[in-house]
Design an enzyme around this catalytic site. Structure first.
Site, short mmCIF file in Angstrom:
data_model
loop_
_atom_site.label_atom_id
_atom_site.label_comp_id
_atom_site.label_asym_id
_atom_site.label_seq_id
_atom_site.Cartn_x
_atom_site.Cartn_y
_atom_site.Cartn_z
N ASP A 90 0.83 -1.21 0.00
CA ASP A 90 0.00 0.00 0.00
C ASP A 90 0.86 1.26 0.00
OD1 ASP A 90 -2.44 1.34 -0.02
OD2 ASP A 90 -2.52 1.47 2.17
N HIS A 124 2.03 3.43 -9.13
CA HIS A 124 1.84 1.99 -9.37
C HIS A 124 3.00 1.43 -10.18
CE1 HIS A 124 -1.98 2.24 -7.48
NE2 HIS A 124 -2.58 2.92 -8.44
N SER A 126 -10.73 -6.94 -4.61
CA SER A 126 -12.04 -6.95 -5.27
C SER A 126 -12.74 -5.61 -5.09
CB SER A 126 -12.89 -8.11 -4.76
OG SER A 126 -12.72 -8.30 -3.38
N LEU A 179 11.39 -19.88 -5.00
CA LEU A 179 10.44 -19.03 -4.27
C LEU A 179 9.07 -19.18 -4.94
CD1 LEU A 179 10.12 -16.53 -2.17
CD2 LEU A 179 10.09 -15.14 -4.25
N ARG A 208 -4.71 -1.70 9.03
CA ARG A 208 -5.88 -2.55 8.77
C ARG A 208 -5.52 -3.62 7.75
NH1 ARG A 208 -7.78 2.66 6.97
NH2 ARG A 208 -7.34 2.93 4.75
N GLU A 249 1.97 -13.32 12.32
CA GLU A 249 2.47 -12.12 13.00
C GLU A 249 2.23 -10.93 12.07
OE1 GLU A 249 3.62 -12.07 16.09
OE2 GLU A 249 3.29 -14.23 16.23
C1 IPE Z 1 -5.33 -2.75 -0.08
O1 IPE Z 1 -5.04 -1.39 -0.24
C2 IPE Z 1 -5.32 -3.44 -1.41
C3 IPE Z 1 -4.04 -3.53 -2.08
C4 IPE Z 1 -2.87 -3.15 -1.60
C5 IPE Z 1 -4.04 -4.14 -3.37
P1 IPE Z 1 -6.20 -0.30 -0.36
O2 IPE Z 1 -5.52 1.00 -0.56
O3 IPE Z 1 -7.20 -0.71 -1.40
O4 IPE Z 1 -6.89 -0.41 1.07
P2 IPE Z 1 -7.83 0.65 1.82
O5 IPE Z 1 -8.89 1.08 0.85
O6 IPE Z 1 -6.96 1.80 2.21
O7 IPE Z 1 -8.35 -0.08 3.01
C1 IPE Z 2 -1.75 0.21 -3.32
O1 IPE Z 2 -1.48 1.57 -3.36
C2 IPE Z 2 -1.94 -0.39 -4.69
C3 IPE Z 2 -3.34 -0.75 -5.01
C4 IPE Z 2 -4.33 -0.72 -4.18
C5 IPE Z 2 -3.61 -1.15 -6.38
P1 IPE Z 2 -2.65 2.64 -3.31
O2 IPE Z 2 -3.04 2.98 -4.72
O3 IPE Z 2 -3.76 2.18 -2.47
O4 IPE Z 2 -1.90 3.86 -2.66
P2 IPE Z 2 -2.50 4.90 -1.61
O5 IPE Z 2 -3.01 4.11 -0.45
O6 IPE Z 2 -3.57 5.67 -2.33
O7 IPE Z 2 -1.32 5.76 -1.26
MG MG Z 3 -4.14 2.41 -0.49
#
Ligand code: IPE
Ligand code: IPE
Ligand code: MG
Length: 243
Positions: A16, A33, A62, A127, A183, A196
């Site tokens: 994330d 990304h 999803s 891996l 979360r 963990e």
């Molecule tokens: C969780 O990240 C999903 C991925 C890393 C692919 P999100 O950015 O979608 O999660 P929320 O919306 O902050 O909970």
């Molecule tokens: C996680 O990074 C990648 C995906 C959910 C695809 P985010 O795109 O959720 O990045 P933030 O949380 O907005 O910084």
């Molecule tokens: Mg995110």
């Protein structure tokens, strides 16, 4: 306390923070990304070097379909490009790929890319890399339950686990979430029962060897009790050492 298994065998990561990484640089979210793919490539190499056997990453949930259409289509294109570019070198490095999640709503190109990558790397064993794409922990549990019921099997923890998308690997020892949120966001709900948890403030594109080693070092300090007492764990690890 003696730690017998300091390196987690199976690490799972919620990658994330890509969007925030891009925003800080006044770049479009997709640039974050793209950099996220580079960070994953680096992380795979590090895991091989550290002796990790299974790496599972959350790449698209999803619920991520609810993002702006432009970001979703950008992510799909990025995925198709990354498959074409990265799979040959992952194969050369001995990585076995698995894609976990619902595939039917993905493009034909992506679906065949998944199938080809899995077939190409099927005999690799350095891996295991599980890429959770269009994955949701709740829907995985529901489809597994539906499968067990449709087969007329008795519903047990074993039969349900065996019908889930991650049935081919043991549960994660360590789950890392980058990006500073505390979360789980519908990731590996069933399999996380005794994992963990480690939360890193690093945004995923910045997550590097120092961050990974910090997570592994933190893991090495944990006492995994699985419901037992600390004394029981210390005794059994002492006798294991004696053997
Ligand atoms: C969780 O990240 C999903 C991925 C890393 C692919 P999100 O950015 O979608 O999660 P929320 O919306 O902050 O909970
Ligand atoms: C996680 O990074 C990648 C995906 C959910 C695809 P985010 O795109 O959720 O990045 P933030 O949380 O907005 O910084
Ligand atoms: Mg995110």
């Amino acid at each position: 306390m003696t730690q017998l298994h300091v390196i987690p065998r199976h690490i799972a990561i919620v990658m994330d923070g890509n969007g925030r990484w891009a925003k800080k640089r006044f770049l479009p979210r997709l640039a974050g990304h793209k950099q996220g793919v580079e960070a994953l490539r680096r992380c795979v190499r590090l895991c091989i070097a550290r002796g990790v056997r299974v790496l599972t990453v959350f790449a698209f949930s999803s619920e991520n379909w609810n993002r702006p259409a432009e970001e979703v289509s950008g992510l799909m294109n990025l995925l198709a490009g990354a498959l074409a570019r990265e799979v040959p070198s992952l194969h050369a490095e001995g990585v076995r790929l698995h894609f976990v999640g619902e595939r039917a709503s993905l493009s034909d190109k992506v679906q065949s890319g998944f199938a080809q990558a899995e077939a190409l790397t099927v005999a690799n064993d350095r891996l295991v890399l599980n890429v959770c794409f269009n994955y949701g922990g709740r829907s995985d549990i529901v489809q597994a339950a539906a499968h067990v019921a449709a087969q007329g099997q008795t519903m047990t923890e074993q039969s349900l686990s065996a019908a889930m998308g991650m049935a081919h690997v043991a549960d994660p020892d360590l789950i890392i979430r980058t990006g500073g949120e505390f979360r789980i966001s519908n990731f590996l709900l069933w399999q996380a029962a005794y994992s963990e948890l480690y939360f890193s403030p690093a945004l995923w594109p910045d997550f590097d060897a120092v961050d990974l080693d910090a997570a592994i070092a933190d893991f090495a300090q944990r006492e995994r009790r699985f419901g037992q007492t600390s004394e029981q764990i210390t005794q059994s690890s002492a006798s294991a050492v004696a053997i």
